[in-house]
Design a protein around this motif. Structure first.
Motif, PDB file in Angstrom:
ATOM      1  N   ARG A 170       0.827  -1.214   0.000  1.00  9.23           N
ATOM      2  CA  ARG A 170       0.000   0.000   0.000  1.00  9.23           C
ATOM      3  C   ARG A 170       0.857   1.259   0.000  1.00  9.23           C
ATOM      4  O   ARG A 170       0.532   2.250  -0.660  1.00  9.23           O
ATOM      5  CB  ARG A 170      -0.937  -0.025   1.199  1.00  9.23           C
ATOM      6  N   THR A 171       1.987   1.196   0.741  1.00 12.29           N
ATOM      7  CA  THR A 171       2.858   2.370   0.736  1.00 12.29           C
ATOM      8  C   THR A 171       3.490   2.574  -0.633  1.00 12.29           C
ATOM      9  O   THR A 171       3.562   3.702  -1.140  1.00 12.29           O
ATOM     10  CB  THR A 171       3.953   2.198   1.793  1.00 12.29           C
ATOM     11  N   GLY A 229       1.054   3.981  -2.843  1.00 11.74           N
ATOM     12  CA  GLY A 229       0.790   5.379  -2.524  1.00 11.74           C
ATOM     13  C   GLY A 229       1.820   6.304  -3.144  1.00 11.74           C
ATOM     14  O   GLY A 229       1.474   7.308  -3.757  1.00 11.74           O
ATOM     15  N   ILE A 230       3.102   5.946  -3.003  1.00 11.78           N
ATOM     16  CA  ILE A 230       4.150   6.836  -3.513  1.00 11.78           C
ATOM     17  C   ILE A 230       4.111   6.898  -5.037  1.00 11.78           C
ATOM     18  O   ILE A 230       4.117   7.969  -5.639  1.00 11.78           O
ATOM     19  CB  ILE A 230       5.529   6.360  -3.021  1.00 11.78           C
ATOM     20  N   ALA A 244       1.021   8.584  -6.317  1.00 15.04           N
ATOM     21  CA  ALA A 244       1.034  10.030  -6.063  1.00 15.04           C
ATOM     22  C   ALA A 244       1.843  10.750  -7.129  1.00 15.04           C
ATOM     23  O   ALA A 244       1.436  11.808  -7.626  1.00 15.04           O
ATOM     24  CB  ALA A 244       1.607  10.309  -4.675  1.00 15.04           C
ATOM     25  N   ARG A 265      -7.702  10.315  -2.246  1.00 14.68           N
ATOM     26  CA  ARG A 265      -6.619  10.346  -1.280  1.00 14.68           C
ATOM     27  C   ARG A 265      -6.796  11.526  -0.326  1.00 14.68           C
ATOM     28  O   ARG A 265      -6.665  11.375   0.882  1.00 14.68           O
ATOM     29  CB  ARG A 265      -5.310  10.504  -2.047  1.00 14.68           C
ATOM     30  N   ASP A 310       0.118   3.211  10.192  1.00 11.21           N
ATOM     31  CA  ASP A 310       0.047   4.233   9.160  1.00 11.21           C
ATOM     32  C   ASP A 310      -0.627   5.486   9.677  1.00 11.21           C
ATOM     33  O   ASP A 310      -0.240   6.597   9.372  1.00 11.21           O
ATOM     34  CB  ASP A 310      -0.739   3.701   7.982  1.00 11.21           C
ATOM     35  N   VAL A 366       1.685  18.649  -4.677  1.00 12.77           N
ATOM     36  CA  VAL A 366       0.619  17.643  -4.704  1.00 12.77           C
ATOM     37  C   VAL A 366       1.182  16.286  -4.327  1.00 12.77           C
ATOM     38  O   VAL A 366       0.584  15.525  -3.545  1.00 12.77           O
ATOM     39  CB  VAL A 366      -0.040  17.586  -6.097  1.00 12.77           C
ATOM     40  N   PHE A 367       2.367  15.987  -4.840  1.00 15.54           N
ATOM     41  CA  PHE A 367       3.010  14.729  -4.491  1.00 15.54           C
ATOM     42  C   PHE A 367       3.257  14.657  -2.994  1.00 15.54           C
ATOM     43  O   PHE A 367       2.965  13.647  -2.344  1.00 15.54           O
ATOM     44  CB  PHE A 367       4.327  14.602  -5.257  1.00 15.54           C
ATOM     45  N   THR A 411       0.022  14.065  -1.101  1.00 15.88           N
ATOM     46  CA  THR A 411      -0.599  12.745  -1.191  1.00 15.88           C
ATOM     47  C   THR A 411       0.335  11.655  -0.687  1.00 15.88           C
ATOM     48  O   THR A 411      -0.108  10.746   0.011  1.00 15.88           O
ATOM     49  CB  THR A 411      -0.993  12.437  -2.635  1.00 15.88           C
ATOM     50  N   ALA A 412       1.610  11.746  -1.039  1.00 19.36           N
ATOM     51  CA  ALA A 412       2.489  10.628  -0.700  1.00 19.36           C
ATOM     52  C   ALA A 412       2.872  10.626   0.770  1.00 19.36           C
ATOM     53  O   ALA A 412       3.273   9.606   1.290  1.00 19.36           O
ATOM     54  CB  ALA A 412       3.746  10.680  -1.559  1.00 19.36           C
ATOM     55  N   ARG A 434       0.848  11.683   3.296  1.00 16.78           N
ATOM     56  CA  ARG A 434      -0.286  11.673   4.211  1.00 16.78           C
ATOM     57  C   ARG A 434      -0.320  10.361   4.957  1.00 16.78           C
ATOM     58  O   ARG A 434      -0.179   9.309   4.344  1.00 16.78           O
ATOM     59  CB  ARG A 434      -1.575  11.826   3.430  1.00 16.78           C
ATOM     60  N   PRO A 435      -0.512  10.431   6.237  1.00 13.51           N
ATOM     61  CA  PRO A 435      -0.627   9.168   6.964  1.00 13.51           C
ATOM     62  C   PRO A 435      -1.904   8.438   6.547  1.00 13.51           C
ATOM     63  O   PRO A 435      -2.896   9.061   6.176  1.00 13.51           O
ATOM     64  CB  PRO A 435      -0.678   9.597   8.435  1.00 13.51           C
ATOM     65  N   GLY A 436      -1.817   7.156   6.628  1.00 12.30           N
ATOM     66  CA  GLY A 436      -2.973   6.338   6.279  1.00 12.30           C
ATOM     67  C   GLY A 436      -2.953   5.997   4.815  1.00 12.30           C
ATOM     68  O   GLY A 436      -2.548   6.779   3.983  1.00 12.30           O
ATOM     69  N   ASP A 437      -3.358   4.791   4.515  1.00 12.38           N
ATOM     70  CA  ASP A 437      -3.314   4.356   3.117  1.00 12.38           C
ATOM     71  C   ASP A 437      -4.702   4.205   2.565  1.00 12.38           C
ATOM     72  O   ASP A 437      -5.005   3.315   1.842  1.00 12.38           O
ATOM     73  CB  ASP A 437      -2.567   3.034   3.002  1.00 12.38           C
TER      74      ASP A 437
END
Lengths: 595, 311
Positions: free
Chosen positions: A218-219, A222-223, A226, A344, A587, B301-302, B305-306, B308-311
């Protein structure tokens, strides 16, 4: 004067094949180092071993793709001379500078990517982090220099033509004071993030859909997502800029992209359809849109293909379909990016549909990338240097192009196989345990001690664990720390000496610093760390119960996030309560950017 | 084996004038598959093997692999003798094929090469590989420079270097580019070699011993004592970090919440400025600012979003 070359088309295909293989790798050269560095930076900031694992794994993929890119790039550079010797001979004095600079940039990248990829655990943390910067810079610079040559081919300047050859050359201004080049480069730069981001994200979205829903996946998703989502919507603006530059400097290319046969005032835009030699048929016509897009004026005159003789016109349908493919896919990717950003920022989960879209977005972004390059390269035909030298004048006179083409195809097939095997192998390396789980020995030791169930375990209030449980916990955690070299983590903390001194214990309580395990958990913020060490005890149960609706077992509940509504809840990682809880809580507690 | 051979044959073909000026003007096979180019190709392979053996012998000594060093020493000697023999044969063949290496500067360089080659053999015999690396490199480099000296000023048959060179402005630009490139590249290479030769990038096994001993902190530092009293400096320096993290976790969370608003504002500013300047302005500087705005927007923006805690 045309060269006597029977296999001109094969030579062009050969060049196109090499470019199409190389360009996606360039995207990884531009964007991947930045993402890897971001992951490492997050690790240095938070001490979360997950980010370390992520950066290390990504750096291996980065190195593998770089190695493949070296092969394809070398082939490409030889082809430029072998297939187009007259072009090299006549204009090498203009654009040679770009390739010279690119050579240095490549060496720099090669040196530091080696240091970076092999320097894990062997260099001080900060030195290692810094060694990644030249890689990122060289990735940007190398593509900049190469695309400056392409920009010059599209909009040649900085020389005078004497007997068909360049003379009185101004190489710097020819390459870098070229208005066409900058829009092209920025367009490619954003495309690199889109392609790299969506391809990576696609892999992790696939993993999530297949049920591997750990924090790692998931991380990583996310990266990478993003990066792609930040770039994709903005690419629309850059694309508009690039298209207007094409309209200004290469009107024939624009006419081919739009299938505009004759010069028209207030030209219409056609979606889909087919160019039959005179007009676009079976397409959706939007009046005046082309003029508006190309010149920001619905009544502007757009020059058509008829401004040049038929022999100087590119193959319209190839260019047009490539362009429409790129724009179509690009629009969808931009929408997907916006959807993801919305979800997000609203802290929503990702529905399965979005995950499937992300999976599809990876290959589609590559298609869009290649289609874009086909648009610009085929759109320039029949010129190799726009309006100056034809491809048929530049080609080699050697008669064995098919031999080379066949050999090259075999080489690329072998290379594709090798890449597949390497990436598969890299993907199969198991994650280091601390990146996915709390360290087991610590938990085991802690569970055996009753003291940990005390109410006083709030991590931030008193920082910890007391009495016998503390000692056992420490021993267990130290054992865990020994499982992997603690060197890096130590250095991490050492890099921030200010923190080391002023972080004294709170309210007369023992310093957590003196209690916690060495190495493995160094630098992990308190909340997460105690989460790691925490057994599945009464306090944890209570917290889950109290906070369930807001945070706790969000992952385990599953509904509305990864599972369809109405389906029974599915735990993310099987029935292991600590892992599932860890996935949700760790998280949530991770500190944000604004320290 | 193929790479140095192909390179050598290409060099040989140019050296004996079998590459005429023009677009694919020479014969595609016989120009490089004739005796002289093939001999140069073989010489290139021998040179590669020779250099590799000498350098690997030195590396083996550095790693303390005596058996390996002995093996490479033997190979270095054999390859050195073979290279020397091929080079001598090459002298004669080349002279017959039109490249005279036995007069003027070329002869001097050939002599240098021969002397360096003999010195390398002697040094390898005496197992002095560190010095042998230098002389081996010198021997090979002297041959290459000797080739250039023998051929000067001719580049190809009927074309001199001066005729082939680009205009002054291009050459100046290239010299500047190469100069700047070297300024960046040489320290980088120096760093790389320093790291390698000091073993910093060796296999992890060789460093496991250095990384492993991490003293359990609780055994040495009592609770309540400051980090300064920890006897081991490495862990001591780290001791404060978690404390700092604990202290600042709340601050960080608050910072993340607060930071989101300015970050969003920054992203929006970048977007508006970037889009406006790129879409509606025409000046290059405006476009440059516009791109900067878009990049700013993308970065924020990156970040939003990247991180931020929590998925």
């Amino acid at each position: 004067m045309d060269v006597n070359q029977h296999y001109l088309f094969q030579a062009r295909q050969m060049q196109a094949l090499s470019l199409a293989v190389h360009i996606p790798l360039v995207c990884f050269g531009i964007a991947f180092p930045v993402l890897v560095l971001f992951a490492e930076w997050r690790y240095l900031r938070t001490g979360d071993p997950l980010y370390l694992a992520l950066a290390r794994r990504w750096s291996r993929i980065m190195l593998a793709l770089f190695a493949v890119g070296v092969v394809t790039g070398t082939i490409l550079s030889f082809e430029l001379g072998l297939l187009w010797p007259v072009w090299m001979q006549d204009f090498g004095n203009v654009f040679g500078l770009g390739f010279t600079l690119e050579g240095f940039s490549f060496f720099l990248e090669a040196i530091f990517i080696g240091i970076y990829a092999y320097g894990w655990d062997r260099l001080p943390a900060r030195a290692h982090f810094l060694s990644g910067f030249p890689v990122a810079i060289a990735g940007v610079a190398g593509s900049l220099f190469v695309i400056s040559v392409n920009g010059w081919m599209n909009h040649p300047s900085g020389f005078t033509l004497v007997d068909g050859r360049a003379a009185d050359v101004h190489p710097w201004s020819a390459l870098f004071a070229n208005p066409m080049f900058w829009s092209e480069y920025v367009h490619m730069y954003f495309a690199a993030y889109i392609v790299c981001g969506f391809l990576l994200a696609g892999a992790y979205a696939w993993a999530l859909l297949r049920g591997r829903r750990g924090r790692y996946e998931r991380t990583a998703l996310g990266i990478s997502l993003a990066a792609a989502s930040a770039a994709a919507p903005l690419q629309v603006i850059v694309g508009d800029w690039a298209a207007r530059d094409v309209a200004t400097y290469q009107p024939v290319k624009l006419a081919a992209m739009e299938g505009l046969a004759t010069t028209t005032r207030g030209a219409a835009e056609h979606l889909l359809g087919w160019y039959n030699g005179h007009a676009v048929v079976w397409g959706v016509e939007i009046p005046r849109l082309l003029s508006l897009l190309a010149f920001h004026n619905p009544n502007a005159v757009v020059r058509g293909l008829n401004i040049v003789p038929l022999a100087d016109q590119p193959p319209v349908n190839v260019v047009r379909f490539s362009f429409q493919t790129m724009v179509g896919i690009g629009t969808l990717l931009a929408l997907l990016g916006l959807v993801y950003l919305y979800l997000r920022l609203r802290k929503r989960g990702l529905p399965r549909l979005v995950l499937w879209a992300v999976v599809a977005a990876g290959p589609l972004s590559v298609v869009a990338l290649i289609a874009g390059w086909i648009t610009t390269e085929v759109g320039r035909q029949p010129w190799i240097v726009y309006d100056v030298q034809r491809v048929s004048q530049a080609v080699t006179g050697a008669s064995d192009i098919p031999v080379g083409y066949g050999t090259l195809s075999v080489v690329y097939l072998a290379l594709a196989g090798i890449v597949f095997i390497i990436l598969r192998r890299l993907a199969r390396i198991p994650l280091p345990p601390e990146a996915v789980d709390p360290p087991e020995p610590a938990s085991a030791a802690a569970v055996s001690s009753g003291g940990l169930r005390s109410r006083r375990l709030h991590p931030r209030r008193d920082g910890g664990v007391h009495g016998a449980g503390r000692r056992r916990l420490r021993r267990g955690a130290v054992d865990a720390a020994h499982r992997r070299p603690a060197r890096r983590v130590r250095r991490t903390a050492g890099a921030r000496p200010g923190q080391a001194r002023d972080g004294a214990g709170l309210g007369g309580q023992p310093r957590l610093a003196d209690l916690r395990a060495r190495g493995l958990l160094d630098g992990v913020p308190g909340g997460i760390r105690l989460d790691h060490l925490h057994p599945r005890g009464a306090a944890a149960d209570r917290r889950d119960r109290d906070h369930l609706p807001r945070c706790g077992l969000r992952a385990a509940r599953g509904r509305g996030h990864l599972a369809r509504r109405g389906e029974p809840a599915r735990p993310l990682l099987g029935a292991h309560p600590v892992r599932a809880r860890h996935g949700g809580r760790g998280d949530r507690r991770r500190p944000g950017p604004g320290r | 084996v193929l790479t140095p051979f192909a390179l050598g044959t290409a060099v040989g073909a140019i050296a004996v004038g079998r590459v005429p000026v023009g677009n694919a003007a020479g014969n595609q096979l016989t120009s490089w598959l004739s005796p002289a180019p093939v001999l140069v190709g073989a010489l290139a392979v021998a040179f590669s093997g020779y250099l590799a053996a000498v350098y690997l012998a030195a590396d083996s000594v550095r790693y303390g692999e005596a058996a390996l060093a002995a093996g490479f020493r033997r190979r270095a000697l054999v390859a050195g003798v073979v290279s020397g023999g091929l080079a001598l044969a090459g002298l004669l063949v080349m002279r017959g094929a039109g490249l005279n290496l036995t007069h003027g500067a070329a002869l001097a360089l050939v002599c240098v090469s021969g002397a360096a080659g003999l010195a390398t053999l002697a040094l390898c015999w005496a197992s002095r590989f560190g010095l042998a690396r230098l002389t081996a490199a010198l021997a090979v480099a002297a041959v290459v420079v000797g080739w250039a000296a023998a051929q000067a000023p001719r580049l190809l048959p009927g074309m001199t270097v001066t005729q082939a060179a680009a205009g002054t402005s291009t050459l100046v630009a290239l010299v500047i580019a190469v100069g700047c490139g070297l300024v960046v590249l040489v320290p980088s290479l120096a760093l790389l070699y320093a790291l390698f030769l000091r073993g910093r990038l060796d296999t992890p096994e060789s460093h496991a011993a250095g990384a492993a001993p991490v003293a359990p902190p609780g055994e040495t530092a009592r609770p309540g004592t400051g980090a300064a009293s920890t006897p081991i400096p490495g862990p001591g320096a780290t001791a404060g970090m978690p404390g700092g993290a604990v202290r600042s976790t709340g601050v960080r969370d608050a910072g993340a919440r607060l930071g989101a608003v300015p970050l969003s504002a920054l992203a929006l500013t970048g977007l508006v400025a970037g889009a406006g300047l790129l879409v509606f302005a025409d000046a290059p500087w405006a476009h440059a600012l516009g791109v900067a705005g878009l990049v700013l927007c993308a970065v924020t923006v990156f970040a939003l979003t990247a991180m931020r805690p929590g998925d």
